[in-house]
Design a protein around this motif. Structure first.
Motif, PDB file in Angstrom:
ATOM      1  N   UNK A 117       1.314  -1.086  -0.325  1.00  0.00           N
ATOM      2  CA  UNK A 117      -0.064  -0.246   0.127  1.00  0.00           C
ATOM      3  C   UNK A 117       0.938   0.846  -0.051  1.00  0.00           C
ATOM      4  N   UNK A 118       1.944   1.319   1.210  1.00  0.00           N
ATOM      5  CA  UNK A 118       2.787   2.316   0.737  1.00  0.00           C
ATOM      6  C   UNK A 118       3.192   2.847  -0.340  1.00  0.00           C
ATOM      7  N   UNK A 119       3.713   1.234  -1.565  1.00  0.00           N
ATOM      8  CA  UNK A 119       4.349   2.175  -2.467  1.00  0.00           C
ATOM      9  C   UNK A 119       3.428   2.922  -3.369  1.00  0.00           C
ATOM     10  N   UNK A 120       1.964   2.568  -3.215  1.00  0.00           N
ATOM     11  CA  UNK A 120       0.947   2.975  -4.041  1.00  0.00           C
ATOM     12  C   UNK A 120       0.618   4.722  -3.710  1.00  0.00           C
ATOM     13  N   UNK A 121       1.218   5.378  -2.261  1.00  0.00           N
ATOM     14  CA  UNK A 121       0.645   6.613  -2.063  1.00  0.00           C
ATOM     15  C   UNK A 121      -0.557   6.475  -0.394  1.00  0.00           C
ATOM     16  N   UNK A 122      -0.823   5.360  -0.039  1.00  0.00           N
ATOM     17  CA  UNK A 122      -1.729   4.746   0.219  1.00  0.00           C
ATOM     18  C   UNK A 122      -1.344   5.410   2.015  1.00  0.00           C
ATOM     19  N   UNK A 123      -1.842   5.418   2.760  1.00  0.00           N
ATOM     20  CA  UNK A 123      -1.577   5.989   4.235  1.00  0.00           C
ATOM     21  C   UNK A 123      -1.827   4.643   5.683  1.00  0.00           C
ATOM     22  N   UNK A 124      -0.687   4.181   6.041  1.00  0.00           N
ATOM     23  CA  UNK A 124      -0.919   2.904   6.510  1.00  0.00           C
ATOM     24  C   UNK A 124      -0.668   3.421   8.421  1.00  0.00           C
ATOM     25  N   UNK A 125      -1.602   2.103   9.015  1.00  0.00           N
ATOM     26  CA  UNK A 125      -0.985   1.860   9.971  1.00  0.00           C
ATOM     27  C   UNK A 125      -0.820   0.930  10.924  1.00  0.00           C
ATOM     28  N   UNK A 126      -0.176   0.089  11.260  1.00  0.00           N
ATOM     29  CA  UNK A 126       0.398  -0.946  11.505  1.00  0.00           C
ATOM     30  C   UNK A 126       0.424  -0.915  13.189  1.00  0.00           C
ATOM     31  N   UNK A 170      13.341  -0.300   6.126  1.00  0.00           N
ATOM     32  CA  UNK A 170      13.430  -1.030   4.860  1.00  0.00           C
ATOM     33  C   UNK A 170      11.591  -0.361   4.935  1.00  0.00           C
ATOM     34  N   UNK A 171      10.556  -0.400   5.488  1.00  0.00           N
ATOM     35  CA  UNK A 171       9.554  -0.511   5.213  1.00  0.00           C
ATOM     36  C   UNK A 171       9.508   1.374   5.660  1.00  0.00           C
ATOM     37  N   UNK A 172      10.051   1.450   6.660  1.00  0.00           N
ATOM     38  CA  UNK A 172       9.932   3.162   6.965  1.00  0.00           C
ATOM     39  C   UNK A 172      10.191   4.040   5.630  1.00  0.00           C
ATOM     40  N   UNK A 173      11.322   3.577   5.157  1.00  0.00           N
ATOM     41  CA  UNK A 173      11.809   3.986   3.850  1.00  0.00           C
ATOM     42  C   UNK A 173      11.017   4.383   2.911  1.00  0.00           C
ATOM     43  N   UNK A 174      10.359   3.178   2.745  1.00  0.00           N
ATOM     44  CA  UNK A 174       9.566   2.777   1.825  1.00  0.00           C
ATOM     45  C   UNK A 174       7.791   4.036   1.972  1.00  0.00           C
ATOM     46  N   UNK A 175       7.684   3.851   3.222  1.00  0.00           N
ATOM     47  CA  UNK A 175       6.855   5.572   3.756  1.00  0.00           C
ATOM     48  C   UNK A 175       7.499   6.510   3.295  1.00  0.00           C
ATOM     49  N   UNK A 176       8.510   6.849   3.287  1.00  0.00           N
ATOM     50  CA  UNK A 176       9.223   7.890   3.438  1.00  0.00           C
ATOM     51  C   UNK A 176       9.492   8.468   1.616  1.00  0.00           C
ATOM     52  N   UNK A 185       5.848   9.513   0.582  1.00  0.00           N
ATOM     53  CA  UNK A 185       4.928  10.667   0.717  1.00  0.00           C
ATOM     54  C   UNK A 185       3.842   9.909   1.698  1.00  0.00           C
ATOM     55  N   UNK A 186       3.891   8.585   1.995  1.00  0.00           N
ATOM     56  CA  UNK A 186       2.351   8.160   3.431  1.00  0.00           C
ATOM     57  C   UNK A 186       3.090   8.157   4.322  1.00  0.00           C
ATOM     58  N   UNK A 187       2.099   8.501   5.271  1.00  0.00           N
ATOM     59  CA  UNK A 187       2.021   8.302   6.688  1.00  0.00           C
ATOM     60  C   UNK A 187       1.981   7.154   7.020  1.00  0.00           C
ATOM     61  N   UNK A 188       2.878   6.543   8.082  1.00  0.00           N
ATOM     62  CA  UNK A 188       3.066   5.411   8.337  1.00  0.00           C
ATOM     63  C   UNK A 188       3.168   5.212  10.376  1.00  0.00           C
ATOM     64  N   UNK A 189       2.210   5.099  11.005  1.00  0.00           N
ATOM     65  CA  UNK A 189       1.818   5.185  12.428  1.00  0.00           C
ATOM     66  C   UNK A 189       2.180   3.981  12.324  1.00  0.00           C
TER      67      UNK A 189
END
Length: 336
Positions: free
Chosen positions: A84-93, A106-112, A115-119
């Motif tokens: 989802x992050x690769x599609x710019x979709x915001x994620x709460x994991x 790696x996940x944090x890098x993908x979010x950054x 431009x997607x929020x990762x909470x």
């Protein structure tokens, strides 16, 4: 304001709680859910027929979502969140962020990069009792923090745990203490083990340091009583916090005088009387999801910086490694 279109991946106990709360929040429009066991689990969820239901979480990518909650087993977090992050979709994991530090980074890098929020769902940070405690500490009412102790025990082991009790339960307090002290955790020692027949640790006791603050965290799935408590000892008093009841009690007192020599002295303390503090109670999950909405809309930044989620995971993995190494060394000694 247009509601945020959101989906939920994973309909276990926590996923079902997310579904319930998302339906109560006006900031969101719950559009779709996904779980490989959809046929079985879907029957237990009220109103499931009003949602798009998927067996393959990857199919949610086609449902025009703005955001998604990943509440699946930890081993799936990175693969599903990155989708989802690769599609710019915001994620709460849900916590823990991943099974290991490398994949979490790696996940944090993908979010950054997208431009997607990762909470990360370290939900106890949003417990109202913690808000009250943070205010007390910020005001200096306890003086210098000396030590923090947490006990998170009971009542039952998950049927099919994907992680051990340290990473499943203990990580909550490892993370909260990090937030309270502003320091990353360092493991000084750890002990624990598994009940007969289990391969993952069911009980553990961790000794940690957070800068100059000493800390102890106990976690188990064994105690037949559910307890979620945290205490803070400062140079000016003591605080006891109950996560479940959302209660905070402070005992104020400090040394008035010291009598005798350095080798043989008596410290004279003030009498400490309990003083309950006001806590504006509320459901932590509802507060967490509302905060997620604020992050998506650019009105806030994630309450859990990814580097702190990674630091908490690293400490829990270090403690696990220490326990397993000690167990293997003991087995060698016993077997001659």
């Amino acid at each position: 304001m247009k509601p945020i279109r959101i989906g939920v991946v994973g309909l276990g106990v926590m996923g079902q709680q997310h579904v319930r709360v998302l339906r109560e929040l006006s900031q969101f429009e719950l559009v779709a859910v996904a779980d490989p066991r959809m046929v079985e689990i879907g029957q237990r969820i009220d109103g499931i027929g009003q949602l798009v239901c998927r067996i393959d979480p990857g199919d949610l990518v086609n449902d025009s979502l703005d955001a998604v909650v990943i509440a699946s087993p930890t081993s799936w977090h990175v693969e599903q969140a990155e989708l989802f992050l690769r599609q710019g979709v915001h994620v709460l994991v849900e916590k823990p962020i991943a099974v290991d530090v490398t994949s979490a980074t790696e996940l944090a890098t993908t979010a950054s990069a997208n431009g997607a929020s990762l909470l990360v769902g370290h939900i106890e940070r949003l417990n109202p009792a913690i808000d009250t405690l943070r205010t007390l500490l910020a005001n200096g009412d306890l003086g210098r923090i000396l030590s923090i102790s947490a006990r998170r025990v009971g009542v039952a082991r998950p049927a099919l745990p994907s992680t051990n009790v340290i990473i499943d339960l203990g990580i909550h307090d490892v993370d909260v203490i990090q937030m309270l002290t502003g320091e990353h955790p360092a493991v000084l020692g750890a002990s624990g083990g598994a009940l007969p027949g289990n391969s993952l640790e069911d009980f553990a006791f961790l000794m940690l340091s957070y800068g100059e603050v000493a800390a102890a965290v106990e976690a188990n799935w064994i105690t037949p009583l559910k307890s979620r408590r945290l205490s803070v000892t400062g140079s000016g008093g003591f605080v006891d916090l109950d996560y479940v009841r959302q209660e905070v009690t402070v005992y104020e007192g400090r040394v008035n005088a010291v009598e005798g020599t350095k080798e043989n002295f008596n410290a004279i303390w003030q009498t400490a009387k309990p003083r309950p503090l006001f806590v504006e109670k509320g459901e932590p999950l509802k507060r967490e999801l509302a905060h997620f909405a604020d992050c998506i809309r650019g009105e806030s930044v994630p309450s859990v910086p990814t580097y702190e989620a990674i630091a908490a995971l690293a400490a829990c993995q270090d403690a696990t490694d220490r326990i397993r190494l000690a167990a293997s060394e003991l087995a060698v000694v016993r077997n001659g």
